[in-house]
Design an enzyme around this catalytic site. Structure first.
Site, PDB file in Angstrom:
ATOM      1  N   THR A  20       0.753  -1.135  -0.063  1.00 46.04           N
ATOM      2  CA  THR A  20       0.190   0.063  -0.137  1.00 46.04           C
ATOM      3  C   THR A  20       0.840   1.103   0.115  1.00 46.04           C
ATOM      4  O   THR A  20       0.554   2.232  -0.613  1.00 46.04           O
ATOM      5  CB  THR A  20      -0.974  -0.014   1.334  1.00 46.04           C
ATOM      6  OG1 THR A  20      -1.789  -0.986   1.179  1.00 46.04           O
ATOM      7  CG2 THR A  20      -1.592   1.275   1.140  1.00 46.04           C
ATOM      8  N   SER A  61       0.918  -7.077  -1.454  1.00 44.12           N
ATOM      9  CA  SER A  61       1.832  -8.380  -0.407  1.00 44.12           C
ATOM     10  C   SER A  61       0.919  -9.580  -0.474  1.00 44.12           C
ATOM     11  O   SER A  61       1.371 -10.593   0.006  1.00 44.12           O
ATOM     12  CB  SER A  61       2.037  -7.851   0.746  1.00 44.12           C
ATOM     13  OG  SER A  61       1.133  -7.905   1.721  1.00 44.12           O
ATOM     14  N   SER A  62      -0.404  -9.639  -0.751  1.00 47.58           N
ATOM     15  CA  SER A  62      -1.093 -10.590  -1.072  1.00 47.58           C
ATOM     16  C   SER A  62      -0.510 -11.937  -2.087  1.00 47.58           C
ATOM     17  O   SER A  62      -1.020 -12.867  -1.957  1.00 47.58           O
ATOM     18  CB  SER A  62      -2.622 -10.408  -1.080  1.00 47.58           C
ATOM     19  OG  SER A  62      -2.714  -9.681  -2.478  1.00 47.58           O
ATOM     20  N   THR A  94       0.988  -4.769   4.079  1.00 47.13           N
ATOM     21  CA  THR A  94       0.601  -5.059   5.283  1.00 47.13           C
ATOM     22  C   THR A  94       0.146  -6.517   5.266  1.00 47.13           C
ATOM     23  O   THR A  94       0.110  -7.326   6.500  1.00 47.13           O
ATOM     24  CB  THR A  94      -0.130  -4.307   6.142  1.00 47.13           C
ATOM     25  OG1 THR A  94      -1.213  -4.006   5.257  1.00 47.13           O
ATOM     26  CG2 THR A  94       0.361  -2.573   6.228  1.00 47.13           C
ATOM     27  N   ASP A  95      -0.356  -7.060   4.348  1.00 41.33           N
ATOM     28  CA  ASP A  95      -1.046  -8.221   4.314  1.00 41.33           C
ATOM     29  C   ASP A  95      -0.146  -9.368   4.793  1.00 41.33           C
ATOM     30  O   ASP A  95      -0.674 -10.413   5.530  1.00 41.33           O
ATOM     31  CB  ASP A  95      -1.695  -8.697   2.834  1.00 41.33           C
ATOM     32  CG  ASP A  95      -3.116  -7.806   2.724  1.00 41.33           C
ATOM     33  OD1 ASP A  95      -3.348  -7.045   3.476  1.00 41.33           O
ATOM     34  OD2 ASP A  95      -3.506  -8.005   1.708  1.00 41.33           O
TER      35      ASP A  95
END
Length: 349
Positions: A20, A61-62, A94-95
């Site tokens: 993000t 990051s997913s 952050t995921d």
């Protein structure tokens, strides 16, 4: 330990991976596409700190994979091979930040810090939190030593181990549900309250070794062994079973665990509950039976980080299944006490 100001210049390398903090509007949603230089340009830089940028990759990051995490691990080690570097900051979505940070921490042998940070609001947003988080991360990377890999977010300093994303959208998304933060920032200083407890760091995994498949399967009401057995049939060398409560399932799942362990598959038992340890309390398919079937208890590690510990154990150069299991128990830090000689040999392998 408290941070104190001096005038010695510090070199900090920022390794940019997307997320993000690097995401812009695409017309239907946000996607990572801003460069590391663009991200760094949004933030103030602490006094006496010089910043260099490495653009490693740029993904939400997913979409993180083991191959990307291995590339990140090697990039960190290559960066710290330069004795003139004082610290590393990794900007990350952050995921899955909790997984990548823990993976790097398990292999981090250097007293110089590696600090993960990111953002909950996108690049260029008027109320964006990325610039402040990056400033704080640079400050921590330039000042602390001997604390392993850290997560810095919303003015707080967390250990990589145990820290997970606990809020989907809030500005303070990270915490260790079963532990305390490491420190905090404010008024131009870094205050460190505790030193994280870490197992002996692992050597880098050998180049060219295929990444093993490690799956996560969750138990629930009406849960049966179908998905667990499917993971084993798909070639998983390790499975994290996410139990209910303190780590419970059913007799049928316990039998499936025993079959998998007999086939050489490593099974780790975690829990879907947000805080507290996995514990051998119940039979009838509970943790007592699952441990008897060969599952290794995850302690207080939540499923994503339990998977990373299992992945790291499988990537390590261990001489036998028994040594790998002993190493896995050490990495998980659970309540079990493996034979000290076996554990020491596993850690040294």
């Amino acid at each position: 330990m408290k941070w104190s100001r001096d005038d010695r210049p510090r070199r900090v390398v920022v390794i940019s991976t997307g997320g993000t903090i690097a995401s812009r509007w695409t017309g239907s949603g946000y996607a990572a596409d801003a460069s590391g230089d663009d991200v760094v340009a949004t933030a103030a830089v602490p006094d006496h700190v010089s910043v260099e940028v490495v653009d490693l990759f740029n993904v939400n990051s997913s979409r993180m994979t083991t191959d990307r995490q291995l590339a990140l691990l090697r990039a960190v080690h290559e960066t710290l091979a330069d004795p003139g570097v004082d610290g590393v900051v990794v900007t990350h979505g952050t995921d899955t930040l909790e997984e990548s940070a823990f993976f790097v921490d398990l292999h981090h042998t250097d007293p110089r810090p590696v600090v993960f940070t990111g953002a909950q609001r996108p690049f260029g947003a008027g109320d964006g939190d990325g610039p402040a988080n990056l400033y704080d991360a640079l400050q921590v990377a330039a000042t602390v030593r001997g604390l392993g890999v850290l997560v810095v977010f919303d003015g707080l300093v967390h250990a990589a181990r145990g820290t997970v994303k606990t809020k989907t959208l809030a500005s303070d998304p990270f915490a260790d549900p079963s532990g305390e933060r490491v420190g905090r920032l404010g008024f131009g200083r870094v205050d460190i309250d505790r030193e994280p407890v870490r197992p002996a760091p692992l050597p880098l995994p050998a180049d060219g070794r295929p990444a093993p498949r490690v799956d996560i399967v969750m138990h629930h009401s009406d849960g049966d062994p179908v998905l667990f057995d499917a993971a084993v049939a798909a070639g998983a060398r390790g499975v994290v079973l996410v139990g209910t409560g303190a780590g419970n399932a059913t007799p049928e799942i316990a039998a499936a665990v025993a079959r998998a362990v007999d086939q050489g598959v490593h099974v780790v038992l975690s829990t879907r509950v947000s805080a507290g340890p996995v514990a051998e309390v119940y039979t009838g398919g509970g943790a007592v039976d699952l441990a008897a079937a060969g599952a290794v208890l995850a302690g207080t590690l939540r499923p994503g980080q339990a998977r990373i510990a299992l992945l790291a154990a499988l990537l390590a150069d261990t001489p036998s299944t028994e040594h790998r299991t002993a190493l896995l128990r050490t990495l998980l830090g659970g309540p079990e006490n493996p034979d000290p000689a076996v554990a020491a040999a596993a850690a040294a392998a």
